[in-house]
Write a protein that holds these residues in place. Structure first.
Motif, PDB file in Angstrom:
ATOM      1  N   GLN A   1      -6.436  24.621 -22.894  1.00 12.62           N
ATOM      2  CA  GLN A   1      -7.047  23.489 -23.593  1.00 12.62           C
ATOM      3  C   GLN A   1      -8.367  23.888 -24.240  1.00 12.62           C
ATOM      4  O   GLN A   1      -8.681  23.430 -25.343  1.00 12.62           O
ATOM      5  CB  GLN A   1      -7.249  22.332 -22.620  1.00 12.62           C
ATOM      6  CG  GLN A   1      -5.959  21.697 -22.119  1.00 12.62           C
ATOM      7  CD  GLN A   1      -5.127  21.118 -23.252  1.00 12.62           C
ATOM      8  OE1 GLN A   1      -4.057  21.649 -23.577  1.00 12.62           O
ATOM      9  NE2 GLN A   1      -5.610  20.068 -23.869  1.00 12.62           N
ATOM     10  N   ASN A   2      -9.139  24.743 -23.575  1.00 10.57           N
ATOM     11  CA  ASN A   2     -10.389  25.204 -24.180  1.00 10.57           C
ATOM     12  C   ASN A   2     -10.136  26.066 -25.410  1.00 10.57           C
ATOM     13  O   ASN A   2     -10.894  26.003 -26.388  1.00 10.57           O
ATOM     14  CB  ASN A   2     -11.206  25.982 -23.148  1.00 10.57           C
ATOM     15  CG  ASN A   2     -12.047  25.083 -22.262  1.00 10.57           C
ATOM     16  OD1 ASN A   2     -12.884  24.330 -22.749  1.00 10.57           O
ATOM     17  ND2 ASN A   2     -11.814  25.139 -20.957  1.00 10.57           N
TER      18      ASN A   2
ATOM     19  N   LEU B   1      -4.284  16.849 -30.839  1.00  8.29           N
ATOM     20  CA  LEU B   1      -5.725  17.041 -30.903  1.00  8.29           C
ATOM     21  C   LEU B   1      -6.148  16.606 -32.294  1.00  8.29           C
ATOM     22  O   LEU B   1      -5.638  17.125 -33.303  1.00  8.29           O
ATOM     23  CB  LEU B   1      -6.090  18.506 -30.675  1.00  8.29           C
ATOM     24  CG  LEU B   1      -7.584  18.836 -30.784  1.00  8.29           C
ATOM     25  CD1 LEU B   1      -8.335  18.316 -29.559  1.00  8.29           C
ATOM     26  CD2 LEU B   1      -7.814  20.341 -30.948  1.00  8.29           C
TER      27      LEU B   1
ATOM     28  N   SER C   1      -8.536  14.864 -27.717  1.00  8.80           N
ATOM     29  CA  SER C   1      -7.122  14.602 -27.429  1.00  8.80           C
ATOM     30  C   SER C   1      -6.992  14.079 -26.011  1.00  8.80           C
ATOM     31  O   SER C   1      -7.821  14.356 -25.144  1.00  8.80           O
ATOM     32  CB  SER C   1      -6.266  15.863 -27.592  1.00  8.80           C
ATOM     33  OG  SER C   1      -6.489  16.765 -26.528  1.00  8.80           O
TER      34      SER C   1
ATOM     35  N   ASP D   1      -3.690  13.691 -23.260  1.00  6.78           N
ATOM     36  CA  ASP D   1      -2.266  13.907 -23.041  1.00  6.78           C
ATOM     37  C   ASP D   1      -1.926  13.590 -21.590  1.00  6.78           C
ATOM     38  O   ASP D   1      -2.802  13.318 -20.767  1.00  6.78           O
ATOM     39  CB  ASP D   1      -1.889  15.346 -23.386  1.00  6.78           C
ATOM     40  CG  ASP D   1      -0.512  15.455 -24.024  1.00  6.78           C
ATOM     41  OD1 ASP D   1       0.355  14.623 -23.690  1.00  6.78           O
ATOM     42  OD2 ASP D   1      -0.317  16.366 -24.838  1.00  6.78           O
TER      43      ASP D   1
ATOM     44  N   THR E   1      -9.320  16.281 -23.589  1.00  4.72           N
ATOM     45  CA  THR E   1     -10.000  17.425 -24.162  1.00  4.72           C
ATOM     46  C   THR E   1     -10.896  16.926 -25.290  1.00  4.72           C
ATOM     47  O   THR E   1     -10.429  16.210 -26.178  1.00  4.72           O
ATOM     48  CB  THR E   1      -8.986  18.444 -24.714  1.00  4.72           C
ATOM     49  OG1 THR E   1      -8.083  18.832 -23.668  1.00  4.72           O
ATOM     50  CG2 THR E   1      -9.681  19.669 -25.269  1.00  4.72           C
TER      51      THR E   1
ATOM     52  N   VAL F   1     -13.146  19.474 -20.697  1.00  5.98           N
ATOM     53  CA  VAL F   1     -11.715  19.293 -20.436  1.00  5.98           C
ATOM     54  C   VAL F   1     -11.587  18.681 -19.045  1.00  5.98           C
ATOM     55  O   VAL F   1     -12.177  19.198 -18.083  1.00  5.98           O
ATOM     56  CB  VAL F   1     -10.946  20.628 -20.506  1.00  5.98           C
ATOM     57  CG1 VAL F   1      -9.460  20.395 -20.239  1.00  5.98           C
ATOM     58  CG2 VAL F   1     -11.146  21.287 -21.865  1.00  5.98           C
TER      59      VAL F   1
END
Length: 615
Positions: free
Chosen positions: A331-332, A410, A435, A437, A460, A490
């Motif tokens: 994610q990062n 995102l 984002s 999810d 995120t 995150v």
């Protein structure tokens, strides 16, 4: 006479709370708190009040003497002795106001059962009533009015006793001449359990229950011996250990409605039930495993349960935490790519559109994603442009126990100020992305653990400010030093397993956040009139960074905490691109991006293929 050894059944009842495991991903502890000592080097907890307010046990003093203690409100208190140098505490009443155990007398090695209440330790008077020189109190009713234990008579044979409101009663035996011990008592004191030798033998013994003046054998699991260690609050469930038929192996049992049932093992040959919850639904103890390790277990009888290894349960939590770090790394990386978004090809209508695909792979453990993306920009004047982007995951390859739904993209915004209207000179870019999810998570399944499952949201978000200055190098090449700062976060939200677990786990939220400075240089230029290439090298340095411990709680077992991993705060970033200009306002681009990850000291690689057109 020597002080009697603590019998087999009195292995510290803090068995579950005392676990300290080193597992993959960090040191796991069941939210363990060091109770300290009374000035010495060792201490052991043997019992706890029903309300959890008071823990009792034994600790050494600065003079290396063993003393009974009570621990409450963060303070360990020496309960003293009956005049001698040694005392041990084994059990406490519901609210901790009455504590029982044994203490040596003044000038003697003999130990006597005691009751401790209102700051005073009192002998139960077993030696006076029964002519014994040694006695021990092992259990106490909820209100402290009934205390049970045993005393030693001539020939070193144990006899069980009950103390109630100052009156001592010899519980008798099952006909034998050997050991009889009272080891547990129901909350109201009406039912006592333990073990007693049978008629005609001095060694073979069976578990018993005692109520209304009658001692009843509970039988065995087919072998010659059994022992009852604990009883539920209402006396309906008794637990202990019994030998199997034709075997020397001892197996944990549950006794209810007149039937003794084997609880089995954790794959090994032996097990022992040590305690049972007040409602009789949860049983705890220890068992050998298939590789002959000794693990604590819990057993949920309300769900036709089987033995669950406490050790392996914590190891599975650690394994899931290690996998989560790969998801956070991915994610990062996605966030870093998104925050670098820009649209640079504009046509007569000052509109830029980019569409394409992305593939990202993060190692150890592997987490990868294929995605589609689109960027749309508008040039307000030659010096200022702004736009938006979307990056939608299409498919994921995640660690075995994680499944990302790809339910939302995102999304982000970018704005670029360039006074020259070109890549030369000063450029300032600001961007942000967000984002949210959904992740389905299954617990890593190890031997004798449960496959709990749950669902959590993952968020995120971040923002970035970057400045660069372009220097021409000849007619075709441009170098641009750059520097900037970004803030990222995150988060995986908290969740509780809803499927697959008798002892469901609640996981607290895990948040990773950082404020990061970065800098480096880019070079770009044309190798042919239609082909341009570029590359950049940079370094990121966290100014501040943090990640939560992997913590939560397990039904009935209490809280746990897994130490957060060490964050790699200095990281290298390398990128390269090649562009093919189909026409003046149309471009096909390939971009490759490498970055060191902040967790697990791993790396990530991203490849992107995009088509851009200026309208």
């Amino acid at each position: 006479m020597k002080t009697p050894q603590i019998p087999f059944h009195k292995t510290p009842l803090s068995l579950l709370a005392a676990l300290s495991l080193t597992v993959s991903g960090g040191a796991m502890a069941q939210s363990m708190t060091d109770l300290g000592t009374l000035g010495g080097t060792t201490s052991q907890a043997y019992g706890v009040s029903a309300d959890g307010s008071t823990i009792v046990g034994i600790s050494t003093t600065a003079a290396s003497l063993s003393r009974a203690f009570s621990y409450s409100n963060g303070t360990m208190t020496d309960l003293g002795t009956l005049g001698g140098t040694v005392s041990w505490a084994f059990a406490a009443s519901r609210d901790g106001s009455v504590i029982v155990g044994l203490s040596r007398l003044s000038g003697s090695f003999n130990s006597i059962a005691f009751k401790y209440s209102n700051g005073v330790m009192t002998s139960l008077g077993v030696e006076a009533a029964f002519g014994s020189s040694t006695s021990t109190a092992y259990g106490v009713s909820a209100d402290g009015s009934v205390i049970v234990g045993d005393y030693i008579v001539t020939g070193f044979s144990n006899r069980a006793f009950k103390w109630q409101n100052g009156v001592l009663t010899n519980l008798g035996n099952l006909g034998g001449t050997g050991i009889t011990q009272a080891l547990g008592v129901s909350a109201d004191g009406s039912l006592i359990v333990g073990t007693s030798t049978l008629t005609g033998t001095s060694s073979g013994s069976t578990a018993f229950s005692y109520s209304n003046g009658t001692m009843t054998s509970l039988g065995t699991l087919g072998g010659t011996t059994s022992q009852a260690n604990a009883v539920s609050a209402d006396g309906s469930v008794i637990v202990g250990v019994s030998r199997l038929s034709g075997s020397t192996n001892n197996i944990a049992f549950k006794y209810s409605n007149g039937v003794m049932t084997s609880l089995g093992t954790l794959g090994g040959t032996t097990s022992t039930a040590r305690g049972v919850s007040a409602d009789g639904l949860v049983i705890v103890g220890e068992s050998t495993t298939a590789n002959n390790q000794n693990h604590a277990f819990v057993y949920g009888s309300y769900a036709n349960g089987s033995l669950v290894s406490v050790n392996n349960t914590y190891s599975s939590i650690a394994a899931n935490g290690f996998q989560l770090h790969a998801i956070l790394n991915a994610q990062n990386t996605l966030l870093a790519i998104g925050l670098n978004s820009d649209c640079t090809v504009y046509g007569a209508n000052n509109v830029c559109v980019t569409a394409g695909g992305r593939y990202t792979n993060v190692s150890s453990p592997t987490a990868s994603q294929a995605a589609g993306n689109i960027q749309v920009g508008y040039r307000f004047d030659p010096s200022f442009r702004a736009g938006a982007f979307l990056d939608q995951g299409i498919s994921n390859t995640n660690p075995n126990n994680y499944s990302v739904k790809n339910s939302s993209p995102l999304a982000g915004l970018f704005a670029v100020y360039s006074p020259s209207g070109t890549n030369s000179g000063l450029q300032v870019k600001a961007s942000m992305a967000y984002s949210s999810d959904v992740v389905n998570i299954s617990r890593t399944t190890l031997a004798n653990t449960e496959a709990g499952q749950g669902t959590a949201a993952m968020t995120t978000q971040g923002g970035q400010l970057e400045t660069a200055y372009g220097f021409a190098m000849g007619n075709r090449w441009l170098a641009s030093p750059f520097a900037g700062i970004k803030s990222t976060q995150v988060s995986r939200d908290s969740y509780t397993e809803t499927v697959g677990a008798t002892f469901p786990i609640t996981y607290n939220a895990v948040n990773q956040s950082a404020t990061t400075a970065f800098g480096g240089a880019r070079v770009m230029g044309y190798v042919t009139p239609k082909v341009s290439v570029g590359a950049s090298v940079g370094v990121e340095q966290d100014l501040s960074s943090n990640i939560s411990n992997n913590s939560g709680s397990i039904y009935y077992l209490g809280s746990y905490s897994l130490a957060a991993p060490v964050i790699r705060q200095t990281r290298t970033v390398v990128a390269a691109n090649a562009d093919y200009w189909i026409e003046k306002n149309q471009r096909l681009s390939f971009n490759a991006y490498y970055n060191q990850q902040s967790l697990n000291t791993t790396d990530g690689i991203t490849a992107m293929l995009n088509y851009t057109i200026g309208l």
